[in-house]
Design a protein around this motif. Sequence first.
Motif, short mmCIF file in Angstrom:
data_model
loop_
_atom_site.label_atom_id
_atom_site.label_comp_id
_atom_site.label_asym_id
_atom_site.label_seq_id
_atom_site.Cartn_x
_atom_site.Cartn_y
_atom_site.Cartn_z
N TRP A 1 0.69 -1.08 -0.19
CA TRP A 1 0.08 0.02 -0.22
C TRP A 1 0.79 1.65 -0.09
CZ3 TRP A 1 -0.30 3.70 4.23
CH2 TRP A 1 -1.83 4.43 4.28
N ILE B 1 5.14 -0.88 6.50
CA ILE B 1 5.04 -0.41 7.97
C ILE B 1 5.83 -2.15 8.87
CG2 ILE B 1 2.85 -0.45 8.98
CD1 ILE B 1 1.34 -1.08 6.39
N LYS C 1 6.48 -7.30 16.73
CA LYS C 1 7.01 -8.62 16.68
C LYS C 1 6.07 -8.48 14.64
CE LYS C 1 8.78 -12.00 17.90
NZ LYS C 1 9.60 -12.48 19.71
N LEU D 1 5.44 -11.24 11.65
CA LEU D 1 5.34 -12.37 10.79
C LEU D 1 6.59 -12.01 9.15
CD1 LEU D 1 4.81 -15.24 11.00
CD2 LEU D 1 2.51 -14.95 10.28
N MET E 1 7.29 -18.97 7.04
CA MET E 1 7.27 -17.59 7.99
C MET E 1 7.98 -17.67 9.49
SD MET E 1 5.24 -16.20 5.41
CE MET E 1 4.50 -15.34 6.65
N PRO F 1 8.36 -15.02 13.02
CA PRO F 1 7.68 -13.85 13.62
C PRO F 1 9.27 -13.67 13.86
CG PRO F 1 7.04 -15.64 15.37
CD PRO F 1 7.47 -15.90 14.04
N SER G 1 0.45 -12.49 1.06
CA SER G 1 0.97 -14.06 0.79
C SER G 1 1.59 -14.68 2.84
CB SER G 1 2.50 -14.11 -0.04
OG SER G 1 3.20 -13.06 0.43
N GLY G 2 1.67 -15.49 2.95
CA GLY G 2 1.99 -15.67 4.21
C GLY G 2 0.96 -15.81 5.27
N ASN H 1 -3.85 -11.64 8.85
CA ASN H 1 -3.10 -11.12 9.56
C ASN H 1 -2.81 -9.84 9.97
OD1 ASN H 1 -1.11 -11.76 11.17
ND2 ASN H 1 -0.35 -13.54 10.33
N ALA H 2 -2.72 -10.08 11.06
CA ALA H 2 -2.17 -8.18 11.61
C ALA H 2 -0.43 -8.37 11.28
CB ALA H 2 -2.79 -7.96 12.96
N ARG H 3 -0.19 -8.74 11.68
CA ARG H 3 1.42 -9.15 12.28
C ARG H 3 2.27 -9.48 11.13
NH1 ARG H 3 2.46 -7.07 16.92
NH2 ARG H 3 1.53 -8.41 18.21
N ARG H 4 1.73 -9.42 9.62
CA ARG H 4 2.39 -9.35 8.54
C ARG H 4 2.17 -8.18 8.02
NH1 ARG H 4 5.32 -11.26 5.65
NH2 ARG H 4 4.74 -12.25 3.75
N PRO H 5 3.15 -7.74 8.41
CA PRO H 5 4.05 -5.49 8.35
C PRO H 5 2.86 -5.69 6.64
CG PRO H 5 6.35 -7.24 7.57
CD PRO H 5 5.10 -7.60 8.29
N GLN H 6 3.10 -6.15 5.67
CA GLN H 6 2.36 -5.72 4.22
C GLN H 6 1.28 -4.95 4.83
OE1 GLN H 6 4.08 -8.55 5.16
NE2 GLN H 6 6.63 -8.03 3.39
N ALA I 1 -1.08 -4.45 7.55
CA ALA I 1 -1.01 -4.19 9.29
C ALA I 1 -1.77 -3.03 9.48
CB ALA I 1 0.50 -4.57 9.68
N THR I 2 -1.80 -2.55 8.76
CA THR I 2 -2.60 -1.22 9.17
C THR I 2 -3.68 -1.75 8.09
OG1 THR I 2 -2.28 -0.05 7.30
CG2 THR I 2 -0.61 0.34 9.40
N GLU J 1 -5.75 0.86 6.19
CA GLU J 1 -5.17 1.45 5.01
C GLU J 1 -4.81 0.58 3.79
OE1 GLU J 1 -4.84 2.82 7.72
OE2 GLU J 1 -4.61 5.29 7.92
N ALA J 2 -3.37 -0.18 4.73
CA ALA J 2 -2.89 -1.19 3.24
C ALA J 2 -3.75 -2.69 3.23
CB ALA J 2 -1.35 -1.87 4.62
N HIS K 1 -1.73 -14.54 13.63
CA HIS K 1 -0.85 -15.30 14.30
C HIS K 1 0.76 -14.88 14.13
CE1 HIS K 1 0.58 -17.54 11.32
NE2 HIS K 1 -0.66 -17.57 10.77
N LEU K 2 0.92 -15.41 14.63
CA LEU K 2 2.90 -15.49 15.48
C LEU K 2 3.65 -16.76 15.05
CD1 LEU K 2 3.58 -12.59 16.83
CD2 LEU K 2 4.34 -12.86 14.72
#
Lengths: 365, 228
Positions: free
Chosen positions: A4, A9, A13, A15, A186, A188, B20-21, B132-137, B139-140, B142-143, B167-168
């Motif tokens: 995005w 971002i 922690k 993944l 994958m 963390p 992905s992931g 998955n909110a722990r995937r940085p791409q 995580a917001t 908007e994204a 999940h992590l």
Amino acid sequence: MASWKGVVITVAKELWKGNEAIAEAAVRAGCKCFFGYPITPQNEIPEYMSMRLPQVGGVFVQSESELAAINMVYGAAASGVRAMTSSSSPGVSLKQEGISAMCSGELPGVVVNMMRGGPGLGTIQPSQCDYFQATRGGGNGDYRTIVLAPCDIQEAVDMTQEAFDLADLYRTPVVILGDGMIGQMMEPIEWHDIPKRELPPKDWTASGRKGRAHSNFVTSLRIDAQDCEDFNRALEAKYKTIAEKETRWAEKDAEGCDILLVAYGTPSRIALSAVEELEVKGIKAGLFRPQTVWPFPSARLAQLAAQPGLKAILVVEMSLGQMLEDVQLAVQGAKPVRFYGRVGGMVPSVEEIAEEAEKILQEVR
Amino acid sequence: MDALPSWLTAHRLTALVGHSGTGKTEVAVNMVFALAAAGVKTALADLDVVNPYFRSRERRDRFEQMGIRFVASSQAMVDADVPALPAELNTLLQDESLRSILDIGGDSGARVLSRFRHQIAGQDHQMLFVLNARRPQVATAEAAEWNIRRIGQIMGLPIDGIVNNTHLCGETTTADILLGASLAEEVSRRTGIPVVCHTAARALAGSLPELAAPIFPIDIYMKKPWER
């Protein structure tokens, strides 16, 4: 690959997939140039770089071949830019000439190998069959490369960032040697700063005179035999310094055990689970995990092998026995050294390793 | 046996998409196991042409034991990274006696599905976006919203529901799932797409507070070789 607004971002922690994490780690370490050609199981590295590098003013080139890619790294490094390439086993074979030339030109650079089963085109499944190539030099000449062997994504991220510093500090290519699992899984991770090193100024680059009376010249050609020997001696001294200062390993219950498992990369994690399984059964097992496979942590392994209580050493690899030779050289016959390996993209199981360890202990008693 | 939740049984075809992931395969495998355990005639299609490792086909024996019909891309060559789709996929799309889950590759992997969009559109189906909110791409909000719209555009089919699969791996806590729940709800407010469920490893499911959408307890099948 896209994100995005092109923004990566950061949350506490995260993944990450191994390949993407390595690419992002390289960007955070100041890598400005990536050159590579696609091959499974490392494709997410160039894919991520093609999206990410333009955001930070960097350059991504999908080269016409692996050979072209490593020579582009040579060129970028000679101009003083942090550059990398990545590939998997058959593609890394094609880069060997360039790696030899970079060692001779004393050029820093990072080369990632996400190993897959070989020989030849082999399979896309994970393997460690390029240990000899990475640690002995697949190219010509008396050269070495620092070879970092991560066992998880966090370590891959940390090692990738540090690899650029090591490369600049010693003016040498640094190899990140991962089995395909490291690239594809994958896990963390946390982003944190790696220890800062005092780096020498890059006053040797072919990037303009900058007020000097002479032009810098980066070459791998030394026609005069005495010159060439002198240069080889200088390399020898450099490699000695690297071996003294940069050798790394990790241990789990390696002191006081009856059987010591030796493994690197993801097999070391399977071996660790096997050690825990053996300990539940009342068997004293330990793990020795080289984090650098060149320089190999021979001195510490010799020390551990000398423990009077230790009965045997079991080397576990996804190969037919390559690191095995470094272990044998370190142990010098002090203890029986046995081997368990799976090849061709097959991954050893916890049960197989634990059973092998038990069998060996019965045999050596 | 748990009673099957309505989001799982409401539509004959369910396609799982997402960045992905994010864990689409784990969700897909748990969905077919839950359906099969309840006696529903079930099929799973592994249509990931992006990812070469950690594929549902690694659980093929288990699917056969449970009578789950399984089709995978590059079926004859399970280890080839050939983006070929099996002709048998048409059976899943057309056989109205089968409840089918389609596990689609991340991001541009959704392109695979666009070829079948007319067949899917003509069937009782739902498109679920796995978040998955722990995937940085993603995580917001908007994204994630950007990702939902992009995948919808690539597929040529709109997203009908959001699965919070935050999940992590083995380090997941209830806090991670709740973080994902609030992200999923915010994405839902922005897009008007409902949150259909929150997944939680069985050990964590009981510790979660009441959430607006149901909790889907899952078992972890896609294990790494050293995980017990």
